[in-house]
Design an enzyme around this catalytic site. Structure first.
Site, PDB file in Angstrom:
ATOM      1  N   ASP A   1       0.868  -1.182   0.000  1.00 44.47           N
ATOM      2  CA  ASP A   1       0.000   0.000   0.000  1.00 44.47           C
ATOM      3  C   ASP A   1       0.892   1.216   0.000  1.00 44.47           C
ATOM      4  O   ASP A   1       1.965   1.219   0.602  1.00 44.47           O
ATOM      5  CB  ASP A   1      -0.965  -0.005   1.194  1.00 44.47           C
TER       6      ASP A   1
ATOM      7  N   GLU B   1      -8.891   4.125  12.013  1.00 44.09           N
ATOM      8  CA  GLU B   1      -7.928   3.906  13.092  1.00 44.09           C
ATOM      9  C   GLU B   1      -7.849   5.182  13.911  1.00 44.09           C
ATOM     10  O   GLU B   1      -8.169   6.265  13.429  1.00 44.09           O
ATOM     11  CB  GLU B   1      -6.553   3.538  12.523  1.00 44.09           C
TER      12      GLU B   1
END
Length: 261
Positions: free
Chosen positions: A58, A145
């Site tokens: 990523d 998150e």
């Protein structure tokens, strides 16, 4: 527009990690040689990510200019690309990254970093405004998150508020792109908000010191981010490396569904 038949995606693939035919079937015998180098390798025991056939990475602006043909040649099978954050930020490398991955023939998906001081509809609008459907090769990702280092927002809403905001964002994105999004999360955020919820979504989980089963309990996961200190040829410096839960055959079957719109 044909929606992905989500409940069929893993049907017959046993990717929930609960049967001998699932990902834990990959954990027997000697640990294979790692596919990618790691500056801080961890000992995951018998259930090592190196046993998985499908590896990905990523990227965001922090990875700099990426040599996508070199990344492809290294054995990377998929990439998650940061697209947006909140309701007013777009990653400056987003377009170069998804187009580069596309030209290299790497399946790609954009991700949105959720901002808990903003509203879900405004963030969904921003994502839709900046992410064309052509940038969504694989299902889009909602990254949730806690962000204690944020200079503008360190709030931690209660779990019910978190889940309601997520549901609204996810519904908006699925309705627009015709693909049920993937949820990315970290250990503490999952523990605080997600245990027992969102069972009908694919999860991409971060767990850099232990196997996800040891950290996330019975949470079924499709993708596992196992290191942030990996070395991927074509990406300067350290990189995140992820694995897909199943075998290469499972991956090909998953792609057949995930690529449809």
């Amino acid at each position: 527009m044909v929606r992905i038949p989500f409940l069929v995606l893993f049907a017959g693939l046993a990717l929930a990690g609960c049967t001998a035919a699932g990902p834990d079937a990959l954990t027997f015998g000697l640990t294979p040689q790692p596919k990618f180098k790691d500056n801080d390798p961890q000992d995951f025991g018998a259930r090592h990510p190196h046993r998985h056939d499908i590896h990905g990475t990523d990227v965001s602006k922090w990875n700099g200019a990426v040599d996508w043909p070199k990344v492809k040649a290294s054995g990377i099978d998929f990439v998650f690309v940061k697209a947006t954050e909140g309701a007013d930020r777009i990653d400056p490398s987003f377009e170069a990254n998804w187009r580069g991955a596309a030209r290299a023939g790497i399946p790609y998906a954009p991700y949105h970093f959720y901002y808990f001081c903003g509203e879900p509809d405004a963030q969904a609008d921003w994502f839709i405004q900046n992410v064309p459907k052509s940038a969504v090769s694989l299902p889009p990702v909602l990254d949730v998150e806690w962000n204690p280092a944020s200079p503008t927002c360190r709030t931690r809403p209660d779990p019910a508020t978190v889940r309601a905001a997520m549901s609204r964002f996810l519904d908006r994105i699925e309705a627009h792109y015709g693909k049920r999004p993937i949820i990315y999360t970290s250990v503490d955020f999952h523990r605080d908000n997600l245990v027992g919820h969102f069972r009908n979504y694919h999860f991409w989980v971060r767990s850099v010191a232990a196997h996800p089963r040891d950290i996330y309990g019975d949470r079924a996961w499709a993708f596992w981010q196992y290191t942030s200190t990996g070395i991927v040829p074509g990406i300067e410096g350290e990189a995140d490396i992820n694995v897909f839960s199943g075998t290469r055959e499972h991956w090909q079957r998953w792609l057949a569904y995930a690529g449809k719109t």
